[in-house]
Design a protein around this motif. Structure first.
Motif, PDB file in Angstrom:
ATOM      1  N   ASN A 196       0.798  -1.217   0.000  1.00  0.00           N
ATOM      2  CA  ASN A 196       0.000   0.000   0.000  1.00  0.00           C
ATOM      3  C   ASN A 196       0.831   1.267   0.000  1.00  0.00           C
ATOM      4  N   HIS A 197       1.738   1.318  -0.930  1.00  0.00           N
ATOM      5  CA  HIS A 197       2.593   2.473  -1.072  1.00  0.00           C
ATOM      6  C   HIS A 197       1.779   3.673  -1.549  1.00  0.00           C
ATOM      7  N   THR A 198       2.045   4.831  -0.988  1.00  0.00           N
ATOM      8  CA  THR A 198       1.353   6.043  -1.428  1.00  0.00           C
ATOM      9  C   THR A 198       2.144   6.709  -2.543  1.00  0.00           C
ATOM     10  N   LEU A 199       1.466   6.959  -3.643  1.00  0.00           N
ATOM     11  CA  LEU A 199       2.101   7.625  -4.780  1.00  0.00           C
ATOM     12  C   LEU A 199       2.143   9.129  -4.529  1.00  0.00           C
TER      13      LEU A 199
END
Lengths: 93, 98
Positions: B3-6
Motif C-alpha cells: 500500500n505504497h502512497t504515490l
C-alpha cells in the motif's frame, strides 16, 4: 477544460519540451494514478488532493420501479478529496 | 510495500524514465499539470480528462447548521465544493482484483 486543452497549456508553460512530450507526460501521469488505485493504493498530491479507493459493502437494494429486493455486490469506488489549498482557491472571493 | 502512497516525486520518476527530459523539467511538468487543473476549475468550474474522470465544482447554498459542541444554531455561508466523477475505465480498474 479537456485533456487536449490541458496538454496545450502544459506545452506553453514548459518551453523546453516538445508538444509530443507534453502529451506523453499527461498520459503517463494519469496512467500512473490509475495503476496505483487499481492496486488499492493511494495517491497523495499535497495541496491538490488525495485519490483513494473506498470499499462499498454488499447490500440488499431495491428496484425502485418494482419494489423487488435485489442483492447488490460489494465494490470498490475511486474517491477524490480536494486538498486545503485547492479548496481555498475554489472558494476565494 | 503493497500500500505504497504515490506522490509527486513518484510521478517525476516515471516521467524521467519514460521521457527524455531533465529532473527539473519533470518537476515543472507535474506542477504545471496540477496548477492548470486548479486554474481551469476556478475559471470554468469543470475539467474533463478522458479515460480518467471529471472534476467539477458544486455550489452549496447557505444553510443552518448546528455547533455540535454548544448546540447553537449557526448560518453556514454559501460555498463551493469540488467533486470528482471517475470514468468507467477507472471504476473498472479499481474492481479488477477483488
Amino acid at each position: 477544460m479537456t485533456r487536449s486543452e490541458l496538454v496545450q497549456k502544459i506545452n506553453k508553460l514548459n518551453p523546453g519540451i516538445t508538444s509530443q512530450q507534453a502529451e506523453e507526460a499527461v498520459t503517463l501521469i494519469f496512467e500512473r494514478i490509475v495503476e496505483t488505485l487499481a492496486k488499492g493504493g493511494r495517491v497523495e498530491l499535497r495541496g491538490f488532493g488525495v485519490f483513494t479507493v473506498r470499499r462499498r459493502e454488499a447490500r440488499t437494494g431495491r428496484n425502485p420501479r418494482t419494489g423487488d429486493s435485489v442483492k447488490v455486490k460489494g465494490k470498490n469506488v475511486p474517491f477524490f478529496k480536494a486538498g486545503k489549498l485547492l479548496r481555498d482557491q475554489i472558494n476565494a472571493r | 510495500m503493497p500500500n505504497h502512497t504515490l506522490t509527486r516525486s513518484d510521478l517525476c520518476d516515471t516521467l524521467c524514465k519514460k521521457l527524455d527530459v531533465s529532473r527539473q523539467q519533470t518537476v515543472n511538468l507535474v506542477e504545471s499539470l496540477l496548477q492548470e487543473i486548479a486554474n481551469a476549475l476556478v475559471k470554468e468550474g469543470h475539467v474533463k480528462i478522458s479515460s480518467f474522470g471529471t472534476f467539477h465544482i458544486r455550489k452549496k447554498s447557505e444553510r443552518i447548521g448546528r455547533n455540535p459542541k454548544t448546540g447553537k444554531e449557526v448560518m453556514i455561508t454559501p460555498r463551493k465544493s469540488l467533486s470528482f466523477r471517475a470514468s468507467h475505465l477507472l471504476k473498472e480498474s479499481v474492481n479488477k482484483r477483488i
